[in-house]
Design a protein around this motif. Structure first.
Motif, PDB file in Angstrom:
ATOM      1  N   ARG A   2      19.199 -42.974  13.154  1.00 59.68           N
ATOM      2  CA  ARG A   2      18.955 -41.552  12.874  1.00 59.68           C
ATOM      3  C   ARG A   2      20.299 -40.863  12.772  1.00 59.68           C
ATOM      4  N   LEU A   3      20.637 -40.405  11.583  1.00 57.71           N
ATOM      5  CA  LEU A   3      21.985 -39.903  11.330  1.00 57.71           C
ATOM      6  C   LEU A   3      21.970 -38.406  11.066  1.00 57.71           C
ATOM      7  N   TRP A   4      23.119 -37.810  11.298  1.00 55.85           N
ATOM      8  CA  TRP A   4      23.298 -36.384  10.995  1.00 55.85           C
ATOM      9  C   TRP A   4      24.246 -36.332   9.809  1.00 55.85           C
ATOM     10  N   MET A   5      23.704 -36.007   8.647  1.00 57.52           N
ATOM     11  CA  MET A   5      24.512 -36.032   7.436  1.00 57.52           C
ATOM     12  C   MET A   5      24.695 -34.614   6.944  1.00 57.52           C
ATOM     13  N   PHE A   6      25.765 -34.412   6.186  1.00 62.25           N
ATOM     14  CA  PHE A   6      25.881 -33.098   5.551  1.00 62.25           C
ATOM     15  C   PHE A   6      26.342 -33.219   4.118  1.00 62.25           C
ATOM     16  N   HIS A   7      25.979 -32.197   3.357  1.00 61.08           N
ATOM     17  CA  HIS A   7      26.342 -32.114   1.953  1.00 61.08           C
ATOM     18  C   HIS A   7      27.214 -30.885   1.797  1.00 61.08           C
ATOM     19  N   THR A   8      28.267 -30.998   1.011  1.00 59.02           N
ATOM     20  CA  THR A   8      29.105 -29.824   0.776  1.00 59.02           C
ATOM     21  C   THR A   8      28.845 -29.335  -0.639  1.00 59.02           C
ATOM     22  N   PRO A   9      28.050 -28.280  -0.783  1.00 57.27           N
ATOM     23  CA  PRO A   9      27.660 -27.852  -2.136  1.00 57.27           C
ATOM     24  C   PRO A   9      28.830 -27.304  -2.953  1.00 57.27           C
ATOM     25  N   GLN A  10      29.861 -26.780  -2.285  1.00 55.72           N
ATOM     26  CA  GLN A  10      30.944 -26.180  -3.067  1.00 55.72           C
ATOM     27  C   GLN A  10      31.831 -27.231  -3.729  1.00 55.72           C
ATOM     28  N   GLN A  11      32.050 -28.343  -3.017  1.00 59.34           N
ATOM     29  CA  GLN A  11      32.756 -29.481  -3.621  1.00 59.34           C
ATOM     30  C   GLN A  11      31.874 -30.675  -3.325  1.00 59.34           C
ATOM     31  N   PRO A  12      30.924 -30.998  -4.235  1.00 56.84           N
ATOM     32  CA  PRO A  12      29.841 -31.915  -3.870  1.00 56.84           C
ATOM     33  C   PRO A  12      30.321 -33.214  -3.240  1.00 56.84           C
ATOM     34  N   GLY A  13      29.635 -33.615  -2.189  1.00 55.99           N
ATOM     35  CA  GLY A  13      29.952 -34.850  -1.478  1.00 55.99           C
ATOM     36  C   GLY A  13      29.028 -34.980  -0.292  1.00 55.99           C
ATOM     37  N   TRP A  14      28.802 -36.235   0.136  1.00 59.06           N
ATOM     38  CA  TRP A  14      27.939 -36.494   1.284  1.00 59.06           C
ATOM     39  C   TRP A  14      28.737 -37.161   2.387  1.00 59.06           C
ATOM     40  N   TYR A  15      28.466 -36.749   3.610  1.00 55.99           N
ATOM     41  CA  TYR A  15      29.197 -37.292   4.749  1.00 55.99           C
ATOM     42  C   TYR A  15      28.231 -37.545   5.902  1.00 55.99           C
ATOM     43  N   VAL A  16      28.604 -38.467   6.768  1.00 59.16           N
ATOM     44  CA  VAL A  16      27.852 -38.695   8.005  1.00 59.16           C
ATOM     45  C   VAL A  16      28.745 -38.196   9.134  1.00 59.16           C
ATOM     46  N   GLN A  17      28.211 -37.359  10.020  1.00 58.36           N
ATOM     47  CA  GLN A  17      29.053 -36.835  11.084  1.00 58.36           C
ATOM     48  C   GLN A  17      28.558 -37.170  12.487  1.00 58.36           C
TER      49      GLN A  17
ATOM     50  N   PRO B 222      32.654 -40.371   4.681  1.00 57.50           N
ATOM     51  CA  PRO B 222      32.008 -40.140   3.378  1.00 57.50           C
ATOM     52  C   PRO B 222      31.053 -41.281   2.995  1.00 57.50           C
ATOM     53  N   VAL B 223      29.947 -40.912   2.354  1.00 57.82           N
ATOM     54  CA  VAL B 223      29.046 -41.909   1.783  1.00 57.82           C
ATOM     55  C   VAL B 223      28.801 -41.508   0.337  1.00 57.82           C
ATOM     56  N   ALA B 224      28.429 -42.506  -0.460  1.00 55.14           N
ATOM     57  CA  ALA B 224      28.190 -42.221  -1.869  1.00 55.14           C
ATOM     58  C   ALA B 224      26.860 -41.494  -2.000  1.00 55.14           C
ATOM     59  N   GLY B 225      26.825 -40.489  -2.844  1.00 57.82           N
ATOM     60  CA  GLY B 225      25.577 -39.761  -3.029  1.00 57.82           C
ATOM     61  C   GLY B 225      25.828 -38.537  -3.869  1.00 57.82           C
TER      62      GLY B 225
ATOM     63  N   VAL C 174      18.708 -41.542  -1.488  1.00 56.83           N
ATOM     64  CA  VAL C 174      17.641 -42.403  -0.963  1.00 56.83           C
ATOM     65  C   VAL C 174      18.226 -43.686  -0.372  1.00 56.83           C
ATOM     66  N   ARG C 175      19.201 -44.239  -1.079  1.00 52.46           N
ATOM     67  CA  ARG C 175      19.870 -45.444  -0.556  1.00 52.46           C
ATOM     68  C   ARG C 175      21.350 -45.157  -0.481  1.00 52.46           C
ATOM     69  N   PHE C 176      21.962 -45.558   0.593  1.00 57.73           N
ATOM     70  CA  PHE C 176      23.416 -45.402   0.677  1.00 57.73           C
ATOM     71  C   PHE C 176      23.965 -46.457   1.619  1.00 57.73           C
ATOM     72  N   ARG C 177      25.278 -46.613   1.578  1.00 56.73           N
ATOM     73  CA  ARG C 177      25.932 -47.574   2.472  1.00 56.73           C
ATOM     74  C   ARG C 177      26.772 -46.797   3.461  1.00 56.73           C
ATOM     75  N   TRP C 178      26.612 -47.158   4.715  1.00 52.72           N
ATOM     76  CA  TRP C 178      27.419 -46.507   5.758  1.00 52.72           C
ATOM     77  C   TRP C 178      27.818 -47.563   6.771  1.00 52.72           C
ATOM     78  N   ARG C 179      29.096 -47.617   7.054  1.00 55.63           N
ATOM     79  CA  ARG C 179      29.653 -48.627   7.976  1.00 55.63           C
ATOM     80  C   ARG C 179      29.172 -50.029   7.603  1.00 55.63           C
ATOM     81  N   ARG C 180      29.280 -50.356   6.362  1.00 55.01           N
ATOM     82  CA  ARG C 180      28.912 -51.673   5.806  1.00 55.01           C
ATOM     83  C   ARG C 180      27.448 -52.013   6.017  1.00 55.01           C
TER      84      ARG C 180
END
Lengths: 471, 193
Positions: free
Chosen positions: A452-467, A394-397, A404-410
């Motif tokens: 270059r990351l592959w991220m997804f958003h879950t619109p039904q329960q909002p949240g951002w993730y990197v996969q 999970p990432v904040a978003g 536009v800006r997020f933190r992933w793996r520090r």
């Protein structure tokens, strides 16, 4: 069934050309007027309380073979009769059990103790015994089978049902009627098959019992006059055994998949070395080096005086052409490598990726043990997918477009370019813990930092993730 | 400079190489086409992060890929050594997670020499051994859009100097292309433009 006897009408059913038919039934059901071959719906109309189970034909056949092996205690010639019977040639072995009646009684008692209901017939010929087992039970007196068979219906001659009906129309109901009729008109009317069956039952035509072939034994043994303890000696002994075993395998065009080497020590202790091969093999020269690792771990103690090598799992080999031997050698080398690696980390840990029919990224491929699978020649073309996949992090978003800006793996990352979304819906027909959050909108995000990351958003329960991560 | 790249990049056969940095997996994937023999990818069995065959298909046919999953670093190295020595695979990629000692690095080198096979070790930065033939650091560069632009730095080289190149993957030709740096374009190009 044996474990839970039923005191009610009971039948086994089998599906035959789209109808459930009774394949086998117990005495209570027979008494209620049901018979073999009846459709299940008819039977239910007659006895609504009928208990049924689907028949397990391969299981039954397996059990019959076990029974055939057991029946070897009465005589060496045991063969199978149809799908539900055994035929034994007890000539010369009855006196061991107190005569023919003694043998039958002994057999019946033992089978009853095992919970089996049997019908046993004994006669001079195979035909007579069959007739008695199916229609009368008992022992036909020697030399005069007709005494016991005379009253039995013509069906007891193992006739085609149509032929039986034809005979009944002529009024020939029992075997006595048939023997009283002149043979020539019978042969002209019904063919030679009928007379052959009659002669076989009466013993004038011979009919041998074909015993089941013994399964091939893949075990060889080497007993030594003096104990050995050096690795080279044990290897040399193994090489001798392997050559013998592989000769056996080669004559049947089979290959060993699992080999077990038992080393017996002088002090009666024994050690086992198991070798699991990535491919069925029967070439001693290539198998021997694979034993090296297993043998080096053996503790010889005061010395080893017996070696026993057995192939515990054997598979058929496909016939190969000599011309393809060159191409074959590369796959053989790879298989040998898989075996060698497998002895170290376990054969199931050497894997191969195979395409799977799913649009879910983590389920679009399966990992299969390389030793037990073939490489898939062509992969279905898909959309651009990342090179590495990991469990979603999970990432904040917030919002439907990547933050536009997020933190992933520090790491503080800033999005420079993005493309998407690609919507993937969960496979609702499969329960999956990871897809609880519903739909996913996948984005390909390129950060200013280069990742270059592959991220997804879950619109039904909002949240951002990197996969995943692209190149 | 790009002439120099040709001497380094199709990695020298019969030697073990090391690669680190965020683009290491990509670097390994581009190396899989050096020979048409199978590729053995050795990784820790507890690792959740996986190579994705669908992404890998852009660089090499996943049917040629064999995975070996070992529980400990010693097993990882033993499997790699065995595979390198046998010479039946074209490339052995090993993902390590503990520092590689000089002894282990040297053993891999000898095994690779014996089997005439290329070895490639994927590692976190700073865990390599001195026995390696070359060591690369791969960092993806932002370029915008659909790109695979990366900076490949040669940070150890037994038979040459250290350099860095900007490369990208040509999907149609299935090969690595060195992108000329703006300042170092041939003089002809500059006068013509």
């Amino acid at each position: 069934m044996r474990a839970r006897p039923v005191d009610a009408p009971f039948a086994l059913t089998a599906k035959e050309s789209n109808t459930d038919r009774i394949q086998c039934l117990n005495t209570r059901a027979e008494r209620a007027g049901l018979s073999r071959g009846m459709t299940l719906s008819d039977a239910r109309a007659l006895r609504p309380d009928l208990i049924t189970r689907p028949a397990d034909t391969p299981g039954d056949a397996g059990f019959l073979r076990v029974l055939a092996r057991w029946a070897g205690r009465y005589c060496p010639w045991v063969g199978l009769e149809d799908a539900d019977g055994l035929v034994l040639d007890v000539t010369g072995s009855t006196h061991l059990f107190g005569g023919e009646t003694g043998l039958i009684a002994d057999m019946r008692v033992r089978l009853m103790r095992a919970g089996l209901e049997t019908r046993i017939g004994l006669g001079d010929s195979r035909g007579a015994a069959w007739a008695l087992a199916h229609f009368g039970e008992g022992v036909a007196p020697p030399q005069q089978p007709l005494q016991a068979l005379a009253e039995l219906p013509v069906a007891a001659l193992r006739l085609d049902p149509k032929l039986g009906i034809g005979l009944e129309r002529l009024g020939l109901r029992s075997i006595a009627d048939l023997t009283a009729t002149p043979r020539a008109p019978l042969a002209r009317r019904f063919g030679n098959g009928l007379l052959l069956r009659l002669d076989q039952a009466l013993g004038t035509q011979p009919e041998p019992v074909v015993p089941l072939a013994d399964p091939p034994q893949y075990g060889v043994r080497l007993t030594l006059p003096d104990p050995i303890g050096l690795l080279e000696d044990v290897t040399a002994g193994t090489a001798r055994l392997l050559a013998q075993l592989c000769d056996k395998l080669k004559t049947r065009n089979q290959g060993a998949r699992v080999l077990q080497l038992t080393l017996r020590r002088v002090d009666q202790g024994s050690q086992q070395v198991e070798l699991r091969l990535a491919r069925p093999m029967n070439d001693p020269v290539s198998i021997l080096p694979l034993f090296e690792r297993g043998l080096s771990g053996v503790e010889a103690g005061y010395g080893i005086d017996q070696l026993r090598l057995s192939a515990t799992r054997v598979e058929d080999l496909a016939p190969t052409q000599i011309a393809s031997a060159i191409r074959q050698s590369q796959t053989e080398d790879v298989a040998a490598l898989i075996t060698r690696i497998g002895t170290r980390i376990g054969l199931e840990n050497v894997q191969r990726m195979l395409p799977a029919d799913s649009h879910i990224p983590e389920r679009s491929f399966i990992l299969a043990a390389a030793a037990f699978s073939e490489a898939a020649p062509n992969w279905p073309p898909r959309r651009a997918r990342p090179l590495r996949l990991f469990p979603p992090e999970p990432v904040a978003g917030a919002g439907p477009v990547p933050p536009v800006r997020f933190r992933w793996r520090r790491m503080a990352l800033r999005v420079a370019a993005q493309s998407g979304p690609e919507r993937l819906a969960p496979e609702w027909w499969l329960e999956d813990e990871n897809w609880r959050r519903g739909l996913r909108d996948y984005w390909r995000v390129e950060t200013a930092q280069g990742r270059r990351l592959w991220m997804f958003h879950t619109p039904q329960q909002p949240g951002w993730y990197v996969q995943g991560e692209f190149a | 400079m790009s002439a120099d790249f040709a001497t380094c990049y199709p990695l020298k056969r019969g030697r073990a190489h090391e690669v680190c940095g965020p683009g290491a997996t990509y670097f390994a994937a581009t190396c899989c086409n050096f020979s048409d023999k199978p590729v053995l990818w050795v990784c820790p069995s507890w690792q959740q992060e996986m190579l994705n065959p669908e992404g890998f298909a852009a660089y090499c046919d996943p049917a040629r890929l064999l995975l070996a999953r070992a529980a400990s670093q010693i097993d990882l190295l033993a499997v790699s050594e065995e595979a390198l020595r046998s010479g039946t695979v074209g490339l052995v990629v090993t993902e390590i997670f503990e520092p590689l000692s000089l002894t282990h690095g040297r053993r891999l080198q000898l095994a690779a020499e014996a089997g005439r096979t290329t070895g490639l070790i994927l590692m976190p930065e700073g865990m390599g051994s001195n026995a390696t033939e070359t060591r690369w650091r791969c960092t993806p560069l932002a370029a915008g859009g659909d790109s695979t632009l990366q900076c490949w730095e040669l940070i150890k080289n037994k038979s040459g100097t250290f350099t860095d190149w900007v490369t990208r993957w040509d999907a149609a030709a299935r090969r690595i292309i060195v992108v000329s740096k703006t300042g170092e374009r041939p003089r002809v190009a500059r006068t013509a433009g």
